[in-house]
Design a protein around this motif. Structure first.
Motif, short mmCIF file in Angstrom:
data_model
loop_
_atom_site.label_atom_id
_atom_site.label_comp_id
_atom_site.label_asym_id
_atom_site.label_seq_id
_atom_site.Cartn_x
_atom_site.Cartn_y
_atom_site.Cartn_z
N TYR A 25 0.82 -1.21 0.00
CA TYR A 25 0.00 0.00 0.00
C TYR A 25 0.86 1.26 0.00
N ALA A 26 1.70 1.43 1.02
CA ALA A 26 2.46 2.68 1.15
C ALA A 26 3.48 2.85 0.03
N ALA A 27 4.22 1.80 -0.29
CA ALA A 27 5.28 1.92 -1.28
C ALA A 27 4.76 1.79 -2.71
N HIS A 28 3.89 0.80 -2.97
CA HIS A 28 3.51 0.51 -4.35
C HIS A 28 2.07 0.87 -4.71
N GLN A 29 1.24 1.08 -3.71
CA GLN A 29 -0.15 1.50 -3.94
C GLN A 29 -0.87 0.62 -4.96
N VAL A 30 -0.79 -0.69 -4.72
CA VAL A 30 -1.46 -1.64 -5.60
C VAL A 30 -2.95 -1.75 -5.28
N PHE A 31 -3.38 -1.08 -4.20
CA PHE A 31 -4.80 -0.98 -3.87
C PHE A 31 -5.02 0.34 -3.14
N THR A 32 -6.26 0.72 -3.00
CA THR A 32 -6.61 1.94 -2.27
C THR A 32 -7.48 1.58 -1.07
N MET A 33 -7.56 2.52 -0.14
CA MET A 33 -8.43 2.36 1.03
C MET A 33 -8.87 3.75 1.48
N SER A 34 -9.92 3.79 2.27
CA SER A 34 -10.41 5.06 2.79
C SER A 34 -9.43 5.61 3.83
N LYS A 35 -9.56 6.89 4.14
CA LYS A 35 -8.68 7.49 5.15
C LYS A 35 -8.88 6.85 6.51
N ALA A 36 -10.13 6.52 6.84
CA ALA A 36 -10.40 5.87 8.13
C ALA A 36 -9.75 4.50 8.20
N THR A 37 -9.85 3.72 7.11
CA THR A 37 -9.22 2.39 7.07
C THR A 37 -7.71 2.53 7.15
N GLU A 38 -7.16 3.55 6.49
CA GLU A 38 -5.72 3.79 6.55
C GLU A 38 -5.27 4.05 7.98
N ARG A 39 -6.02 4.84 8.73
CA ARG A 39 -5.67 5.13 10.12
C ARG A 39 -5.73 3.85 10.97
N ILE A 40 -6.72 3.02 10.71
CA ILE A 40 -6.81 1.74 11.42
C ILE A 40 -5.60 0.88 11.11
N ALA A 41 -5.16 0.89 9.85
CA ALA A 41 -3.99 0.11 9.45
C ALA A 41 -2.73 0.62 10.14
N PHE A 42 -2.60 1.93 10.30
CA PHE A 42 -1.48 2.49 11.05
C PHE A 42 -1.45 1.91 12.47
N ILE A 43 -2.60 1.94 13.12
CA ILE A 43 -2.68 1.49 14.52
C ILE A 43 -2.41 -0.01 14.63
N LEU A 44 -2.98 -0.79 13.73
CA LEU A 44 -2.76 -2.24 13.77
C LEU A 44 -1.31 -2.60 13.46
N THR A 45 -0.67 -1.83 12.59
CA THR A 45 0.75 -2.05 12.31
C THR A 45 1.57 -1.82 13.56
N TRP A 46 1.24 -0.78 14.31
CA TRP A 46 1.94 -0.49 15.56
C TRP A 46 1.72 -1.60 16.59
N ILE A 47 0.49 -2.06 16.71
CA ILE A 47 0.18 -3.12 17.67
C ILE A 47 0.92 -4.41 17.31
N CYS A 48 0.95 -4.75 16.03
CA CYS A 48 1.54 -6.02 15.60
C CYS A 48 3.07 -5.97 15.50
#
Length: 241
Positions: A25-48
C-alpha cells in the motif's frame, strides 16, 4: 509451548502488516483504502510490530528508492555494497530514520501519495513506545517461558521487523531461483513461501513491482498476503487498483 505460539503470532501478524500496509500500500499503492481504514492500518501495524514499528512514510519512500536504485551504491540495502547482513541492517536503519525524520532531501518522485500520520508516528516510533513494548514482551516471556532456550526468542521479538527485512533484502538477493531475468540480483527464496507470506517471491516482485500478486508465476507460488488482499477487496475494505 505457549511462548512459541506467541512468537509465531507476532511473526506473522507483524509480517502481514509490513507486506500489506507498508509494502504493497504505502510503497507501491497496488490498492486503495479510505482514510479511516488507513488510520486503522497504522494502529494495527503499531500493535503487531510493537517495538520494531516502521512508519509507512519512511518505509514507503525508502522502498521506492530501493526499486529505483537496486544493487547500486544508492540502494538503501544491497548485499552487493554491504559487508554483511548486520552492516546492511545498520545502514538501512540510518537511512530510514533520516527519511522518516525528514533530515535529508528526497526526490519528489518518491513522495507521491505516500501515507503519513505525523502525530501518530511521533508516539508509535518513539523511544518510550519501543521500550514499553519491550517491557510488555519481557513480562509475557516471564509468564509463559517453560524452558531456558525459549528466552533466545526474545531478541527476535524485539527486532521482528528488521529481521523480516533482512531475510528478503539480504538473502533474497543471494539465494534462491529466478523466474525472470532482471537488471538486479533479486531471487525467489521459496517455492512455497510459508515463511514470508509472499514477500519471499522477490524476483517476481522486482520484475513487476506494481503487481499485487507476488506469486502465481508457477503453480506452487502461492502469495498468502495476496489471498488475504483478495478477500479484503471482496468485502470492500480495500479496492484493488
Amino acid at each position: 509451548m505457549a511462548i512459541v505460539i506467541l512468537v509465531l503470532f507476532l511473526w506473522y501478524s507483524g509480517l502481514f502488516f509490513q507486506s500489506f500496509f507498508l509494502h504493497r500500500y504505502a510503497a507501491h499503492q497496488v490498492f486503495t483504502m479510505s482514510k479511516a481504514t488507513e488510520r486503522i492500518a497504522f494502529i494495527l501495524t503499531w500493535i503487531c510490530q510493537g517495538s520494531s514499528y516502521l512508519s509507512a512514510y519512511g518505509y514507503g519512500i525508502m522502498h521506492r528508492i530501493h526499486h529505483a536504485y537496486t544493487d547500486t551504491e544508492k540502494d538503501p540495502h544491497s548485499p552487493k555494497y554491504d559487508k554483511n547482513m548486520f552492516a546492511m541492517m545498520w545502514k538501512t536503519k540510518n537511512i530510514y530514520q533520516d527519511i522518516n525524520k525528514q533530515r535529508i532531501q528526497v526526490d519528489a518522485k518518491f513522495l507521491k501519495n505516500v501515507p503519513q500520520w505525523k502525530s501518530f508516528d511521533r508516539i508509535a516510533g518513539s523511544r518510550i513506545s519501543r521500550i514499553g513494548w519491550m517491557l510488555v514482551y519481557t513480562l509475557l516471556f516471564v509468564w509463559l517461558v517453560t524452558a531456558w532456550w525459549q528466552w533466545l526468542l526474545l531478541p527476535v521479538v524485539f527486532l521482528m521487523a528488521p529481521i523480516h527485512g533482512v531475510i528478503v533484502n539480504w538473502f533474497g538477493h543471494i539465494y534462491g531461483y529466478q523466474n525472470f531475468k532482471t537488471s538486479d540480483t533479486s531471487k525467489n527464496l521459496f517455492k512455497f513461501d510459508f515463511l514470508m507470506m509472499g514477500e519471499g517471491y522477490h524476483n517476481n516482485h522486482h520484475y513487476r513491482s506494481t503487481r499485487a500478486n507476488f506469486g502465481g508465476v508457477r503453480w506452487h507460488e502461492i502469495d498468502i498476503t495476496y489471498v488475504i488482499i483478495r478477500m479484503l477487496n471482496k468485502v470492500r475494505i480495500i479496492k484493488l487498483a
